[in-house]
Design a protein around this motif. Sequence first.
Motif, PDB file in Angstrom:
ATOM      1  N   ASP A  70       7.703  50.588 -24.027  1.00 33.99           N
ATOM      2  CA  ASP A  70       7.003  49.665 -24.863  1.00 33.99           C
ATOM      3  C   ASP A  70       6.371  49.157 -22.840  1.00 33.99           C
ATOM      4  O   ASP A  70       6.927  49.370 -21.746  1.00 33.99           O
ATOM      5  N   ARG A  84       5.358  53.239 -35.933  1.00 38.81           N
ATOM      6  CA  ARG A  84       6.085  52.601 -34.471  1.00 38.81           C
ATOM      7  C   ARG A  84       5.251  51.248 -34.370  1.00 38.81           C
ATOM      8  O   ARG A  84       5.867  49.948 -33.582  1.00 38.81           O
ATOM      9  N   TYR A  85       4.096  51.199 -34.884  1.00 39.77           N
ATOM     10  CA  TYR A  85       2.803  50.052 -34.929  1.00 39.77           C
ATOM     11  C   TYR A  85       2.474  49.273 -35.791  1.00 39.77           C
ATOM     12  O   TYR A  85       1.237  49.491 -36.442  1.00 39.77           O
ATOM     13  N   VAL A 110       2.293  43.408 -34.269  1.00 42.58           N
ATOM     14  CA  VAL A 110       1.467  43.145 -32.406  1.00 42.58           C
ATOM     15  C   VAL A 110       2.014  42.604 -31.390  1.00 42.58           C
ATOM     16  O   VAL A 110       2.414  42.928 -30.373  1.00 42.58           O
ATOM     17  N   THR A 153       4.865  44.417 -30.734  1.00 44.34           N
ATOM     18  CA  THR A 153       5.360  46.261 -30.122  1.00 44.34           C
ATOM     19  C   THR A 153       3.883  45.536 -28.359  1.00 44.34           C
ATOM     20  O   THR A 153       3.871  46.570 -27.576  1.00 44.34           O
ATOM     21  N   PHE A 160       1.210  46.782 -29.104  1.00 47.31           N
ATOM     22  CA  PHE A 160      -0.136  47.281 -29.767  1.00 47.31           C
ATOM     23  C   PHE A 160      -0.411  46.833 -30.786  1.00 47.31           C
ATOM     24  O   PHE A 160      -0.373  46.274 -32.024  1.00 47.31           O
ATOM     25  N   GLU A 170      -1.388  50.885 -35.622  1.00 50.28           N
ATOM     26  CA  GLU A 170      -2.305  52.139 -35.809  1.00 50.28           C
ATOM     27  C   GLU A 170      -1.275  52.956 -36.761  1.00 50.28           C
ATOM     28  O   GLU A 170      -0.128  53.001 -36.377  1.00 50.28           O
ATOM     29  N   THR A 217      10.443  47.817 -36.148  1.00 49.89           N
ATOM     30  CA  THR A 217      10.298  47.652 -34.833  1.00 49.89           C
ATOM     31  C   THR A 217      11.616  47.917 -33.942  1.00 49.89           C
ATOM     32  O   THR A 217      12.246  47.426 -34.317  1.00 49.89           O
TER      33      THR A 217
END
Length: 283
Positions: free
Chosen positions: A100, A233-234, A239, A242, A244, A247, A269
Amino acid sequence: MSESPDRRASDRRRRNRIIAVGAAVVVLAVGVTAAGVISGAEGDDSATRTSASGTAAPASASPTPTRPAPTLTPTPTAVPTFDKAARSIDDPTSIWVVSDKLRPLNPVDYEPADLVDVPVAHTWDPVLRQEASDAVVVMFQAVSDEAGLALASNSAYRSYSTQQSVYDSDVASLGQEGADLSTARPGFSEHQTGLAMDIGAASGACSLNQCFADTPEGQWLAANAYRFGFLLRYPADKVPVTGFEFEPWHYRYIGVDLATEMHSTGVTTLEEFFGLPAAPDYG
């Protein structure tokens, strides 16, 4: 008229016999009674002597109360715990490696040694590590068999140099702040691990867009990817963790055991699961 002397003598003899017989009867009765008393006394004395000597058991004894069998307390069964140290989260060759904004790959130009072509529908030729590739093939077949849907790969492994080109392009179009929210810098990208794939519908609907989350393909992946060892993953609500934006197309291979554990515990996460700091910005 007076009785004769002979008559009077006869009467006296008869009375004497009656008196003698009566006396004998009385003596006999007294003797029998005395014998019974003596016999009874001897019986009582015999019983007393037997009891005192302890050679005879009493006629009856109080029964010993039966105690209930003790209840055994069952030994608690140990609850299996997931071993979070089973694999490294630092080694880039580990399928659990966490990359990350605070955790660059080491080395930053890492390139997996077991990359293979992934035989699935695609936009760009997909390459992944062997284990991840095998899992993708099984998952793509499952969505077809179970839901009658078709998936395609939009992007998979990217080398350090390729990621540099992608990042520079996004900086040019979005500015650095915008690029940092949507694209990892080279050396920090999950795509560089050979364990991540951007997945879309084979039809191209909502490809690499957040609306993919609302498509049947996106919904199937969100509900089932963990069964094949993949993690979204995201997530939209993570947000700040992570770093990001959401997604719904980016899936990271972490293995079935870890993916299942995270799904079961509701942790979404890698940072939170492994107790790592949130990584909203580059350090």
